[in-house]
Design a protein around this motif. Structure first.
Motif: not given
Length: 402
Positions: A73, A77, A291-293
């Protein structure tokens, strides 16, 4: 005991408590604290939800290297944020329990204190962890003054004697800078990379303010991005430090990462295996989600952008503030409104208006006969918008009285 412990300075907020001894602010004015860079915006709802959903992870010891999911992740990013073609999650990324812990530990890993005249370069003003890390690793900190006259608070690398560069083993770079908000240019990175190649030191790039910027189409240049653009996709001699604290309003989560030179990170992982600082599996799961949003990060930036835009015209007449390149601080010159020291300004503002700011001299050291923080105060716009606006009005009124 380690004799270098006696060389550690009191932390800025300990100095602030001493400065305010005997001060009784007006009882009719609500206290507003703009002295510490602790985010006050709400934590996104999904982060505590993910924490609760993963409490089963408490039954297992975490691996120092972190989970594959978290490293992937973070790598993804980094590639999105800095337009990097590749980041290897297995060798170029390492989760850490907040950037503060990692910035300190990194020096203990990198510095050979047995070498004569070991040096660590740091910006001045600076995050005090850099100084303490250098001293306790057996090195001597050397401060590089960042002043308004020196490239608009940027580093003047030419001001460092060649003999000091030869003894330098590590340099801390903070971009966007604390407290000035200054972002290093590609040309400045190129200069620094050339010196690192020539003298063999490691660059620790502190980028914990990288996601607080004001133009969605123009995010600040990052260290790894600069390296890639300059043909250094192996990130040699470079390690970047980042964190969720400011980006996602979770300073209590203690979650960040280091990324960069695989050879350096291999040794840092070895050190951390003994250091005992593996991230909780529960925190790792929440970190993957964070971290994914990006939606919550854009909203966070919007709040800071609106505060800075509304407050700058209130403070500019008295303090000459300008919106920083990035970050949530105003670096305010108190000499613009009166012949007054930064410490007297902060003490009287607290005593008369119940607003707390941090004297700039507490964030710097005398170097070359100059303390570059003197006559400045750091104003952290971390409170809710209404509180920040009220504080700005009080500060402006105080400046008018002065």
């Amino acid at each position: 005991m380690n004799p270098n412990l006696s060389r550690l300075h009191p932390y800025p907020f300990e100095k602030l408590r001493r400065l305010f001894e005997g001060v009784t602010p007006p009882a009719g004015l609500k206290p507003i604290r703009l002295s510490i860079g602790e985010p006050q915006h709400a934590t996104p709802d999904f982060i505590p939800r993910v924490l609760m959903e993963n409490l089963g992870g408490l039954s297992a010891y975490p691996a120092t290297q972190g989970t594959e999911a978290l490293r992937e992740a973070i790598a993804a990013w980094l590639m999105r944020r800095y337009r990097l073609p590749a980041v290897d999650p297995a060798t170029q990324v390492l989760p850490v329990t907040g950037s503060r812990e990692a910035l300190f530990a990194f020096a203990q890993c990198v510095i050979d204190g047995g070498r004569p005249n070991a040096r660590v370069l740091a910006p001045n003003p600076f995050y005090q962890i850099y100084e303490g890390a250098a001293l306790l690793a057996g090195a001597e900190p050397v401060f590089l003054n960042n002043t308004a006259e020196a490239a608009r608070f940027g580093p003047n690398f030419d001001s460092v004697p060649e003999a000091v560069w030869r003894d330098t083993q590590l340099i801390y770079v903070c971009s966007p800078g604390n407290p000035t908000g200054r972002v290093l240019s590609l040309e400045e990175w190129a200069d620094l990379f050339e010196r690192a190649d020539r003298h063999g030191f490691v660059i620790a790039a502190d980028e914990c303010y990288s996601e607080i910027y004001f133009d969605e189409a123009a995010p600040p240049l990052g260290a790894l991005e600069a390296a890639h653009r300059l043909g250094r996709s192996d990130f040699r001699n470079l390690v970047s430090f980042s964190s969720l604290s400011k980006r996602s309003n979770v300073p209590g989560l203690r979650s960040g990462f280091v990324a960069g030179d695989a050879a350096v990170l291999k040794q840092f992982l070895r050190y951390r295996t003994y250091h005992g600082c593996a991230m909780s599996p529960v925190v790792q799961a929440a970190s993957v989600a964070a971290w994914n949003d990006e939606a919550h990060v854009r909203e966070n930036r919007r709040l800071y952008r609106e505060k800075l835009e509304r407050i700058e015209p209130i403070l500019a007449p008295g303090l000459g503030v300008q919106r920083p390149d990035a970050g949530f601080y105003f670096w305010a010159n108190v000499g613009k409104c009166a012949p007054i020291t930064d410490t007297e300004f902060a003490r009287r503002l607290q005593a008369e208006y119940n607003v707390t700011v941090l004297p700039g001299s507490f964030l710097a050291r005398a170097a070359g006969g100059v303390n570059p923080g003197e006559n400045y105060v750091r104003i952290a716009l971390v409170a809710e918008p209404g509180e920040c606006l009220e504080a700005a009005e009080r500060i402006a009124a105080f400046c008018q009285r002065l």
